[in-house]
Enzyme design. Structure first.
Site, PDB file in Angstrom:
ATOM      1  N   SER A 159       0.861  -1.314   0.020  1.00 53.17           N
ATOM      2  CA  SER A 159       0.032   0.124  -0.022  1.00 53.17           C
ATOM      3  C   SER A 159       0.930   1.317  -0.188  1.00 53.17           C
ATOM      4  O   SER A 159       1.691   1.445  -0.863  1.00 53.17           O
ATOM      5  CB  SER A 159      -0.889  -0.036   1.277  1.00 53.17           C
ATOM      6  OG  SER A 159      -1.949   1.004   1.092  1.00 53.17           O
ATOM      7  N   ASP A 304      -5.495  -3.322  -2.634  1.00 52.74           N
ATOM      8  CA  ASP A 304      -4.656  -3.029  -1.498  1.00 52.74           C
ATOM      9  C   ASP A 304      -3.984  -4.211  -0.837  1.00 52.74           C
ATOM     10  O   ASP A 304      -4.939  -5.101  -0.489  1.00 52.74           O
ATOM     11  CB  ASP A 304      -5.410  -2.236  -0.343  1.00 52.74           C
ATOM     12  CG  ASP A 304      -4.596  -1.559   0.537  1.00 52.74           C
ATOM     13  OD1 ASP A 304      -3.524  -2.131   0.701  1.00 52.74           O
ATOM     14  OD2 ASP A 304      -4.868  -0.774   1.372  1.00 52.74           O
TER      15      ASP A 304
END
Length: 438
Positions: A159, A304
């Site tokens: 991320s 993510d």
């Protein structure tokens, strides 16, 4: 459309709200502020009622995904078969698995410094954290100023950490770029609100075209050449994690293999992997990655990496010692984990109402899961005789963000990270939840 379709859409909206709860807020139009969860759910419930009243499904998903787990295990990126692992694999023979999955993997640690003829392997793992990635960027710059920042043999990112990782991998000459990325942009330069389409059938509450353009600005052909050189000639490894949402499994991408491939789609894939790793489900749209099985092209939905693991130090789940056979002599390992968030419990009086209680419970669950991952890495390090080092946003940092990407907040957090990195005395030798608190 039939009423059943509308009811199905309502169920999906409820699932969506639950997912947004994990963020502790939701992105709203115009300035895309992160607002309290109870207000977010109020807006979402209103939109759900509108969707149900409309009595129809807003969109049809025509994506050609893989619905067979066996086929999913065989899928490869067309023309780039050796660029990724399933991050939850537990192979019996890591040497054979590396040869099968990454046929062009160079020898490890060709450029490592030696300690009593053993290679020293420094591993940097960068967690997710949204705008709090400014802490990791500042920490690296401060570490550079301190003068003892290692050249990491392995860098991993999830991320926000995925955005930092290529720059951290290439070294201090990219510190200024990191500072600019993490302090010079506001929310409107990262994402554009699309709340109503997102709630009525679209893939997300925001469009990340600005973030995609930002990644393209900094991740260019020159960076690819430099990463390929470090990978091919010096044996250094850069890994980024995403989540294959169709498979509900983590995927670890060997970014050096992508950079060195000379495939015409390599730069596009490299950027897409970073974008996917930062694609917060519900808030940001997933990234579609084309794969191939038996000559047929399919679409994988990647989001993510923190959806499945907030931080990682290895492409597969095996003990560190399993990798020893890939070196001429067993290495001396030093592991540095940078947590781009506060890891300590944060005291706060919660209102005795359903939504605040649920919100607090979910954020506590996320923090607890992160602690579990850190402890697992700590045990891996202990079992292998590796040097474990952990750092997180200090508990005394109290500046509050006013929006999703807040330059004022992020400048303060970058400066805090710089101060911590330059001091060099905040690294913990064990997870914070195993240390007695006063």
């Amino acid at each position: 459309m039939e009423a059943g379709c509308a009811r199905h859409e309502v169920v999906k909206r409820v699932q969506f709200v639950t997912g947004i709860a994990c963020l502790g807020g939701v992105l709203l139009p115009d300035r895309l502020y992160v607002v309290p969860l109870w207000r977010a759910i109020g807006v979402a419930l209103l939109m759900m009622a509108i969707a149900a009243a409309a009595g129809g499904c807003a969109t049809l998903d025509l994506r050609d995904g893989i619905d067979d787990a066996r086929l999913a295990r065989q899928a490869v990126v067309a023309g780039l078969p050796g660029v990724r692992f399933w991050g939850d694999e537990v192979p019996a023979d890591i040497g054979a698995e590396v040869k099968r999955r990454l046929p062009n993997m160079p020898g490890f640690s060709l450029a490592s410094v030696k300690l009593k003829e053993r290679p020293v392997v420094d591993i940097l793992a960068l967690s997710g954290g949204g705008g709090d990635g400014a802490f990791g960027a500042g920490l690296l710059a401060g570490w550079t100023a301190r003068g003892d920042r290692p050249e990491f043999e392995v860098v991993t990112g999830i991320s926000a950490g995925a955005i930092i990782a290529p720059f951290a991998f290439l070294g201090p000459q990219y510190d200024k770029d990191l500072e600019e990325i993490w302090t010079g942009y506001k929310t409107s330069q990262i994402a554009t609100a699309q709340i109503l389409p997102g709630l009525l059938g679209g893939p997300a509450l925001a469009d990340t075209a600005p973030l995609k353009a930002l990644i393209a600005r900094y991740v260019d052909h020159r960076m690819m050449r430099e990463i390929a050189h470090e990978y091919q000639r010096r044996g250094r490894i850069l890994l980024v994690g995403t989540t294959n949402l169709d498979a509900q499994r983590p995927v670890v991408w060997n970014m050096g293999e992508i950079a060195a491939s000379k495939h015409p789609n390599a730069l596009h894939l490299f950027r897409d992997v970073i974008l996917a790793s930062a694609a917060i489900p519900g808030a940001f749209p997933p990234v579609d990655i084309k794969v191939q099985v038996d000559g047929k092209i399919y679409s994988e939905m990647h989001v993510d990496g923190g959806t499945t693991q907030e931080i990682f130090v290895s492409p597969v789940k095996v003990p560190f010692r399993a990798f020893d056979r890939l070196y001429k002599k067993p290495p001396v390992r030093r592991i540095y984990i940078v947590n781009n968030a506060k890891i300590d419990p944060e005291q706060k009086v919660i209102r005795s109402q359903t939504i605040p209680i649920a919100s607090r419970a979910i954020s506590t669950l996320i923090k607890s899961q992160s602690q579990g991952e850190i402890y697992r890495i700590y045990r891996m390090a202990k079992d292998a005789g590796a040097d474990f080092n952990f750092i997180a946003v200090p508990r005394e940092f109290e500046v509050q963000s006013e929006q999703f990407f807040d330059p004022v907040y992020q400048r303060a957090l970058f400066d805090e990270g710089y101060k911590v990195g330059k001091a060099g005395n905040r690294w913990l030798k064990q997870p914070p939840d195993t240390i007695a608190q006063n």
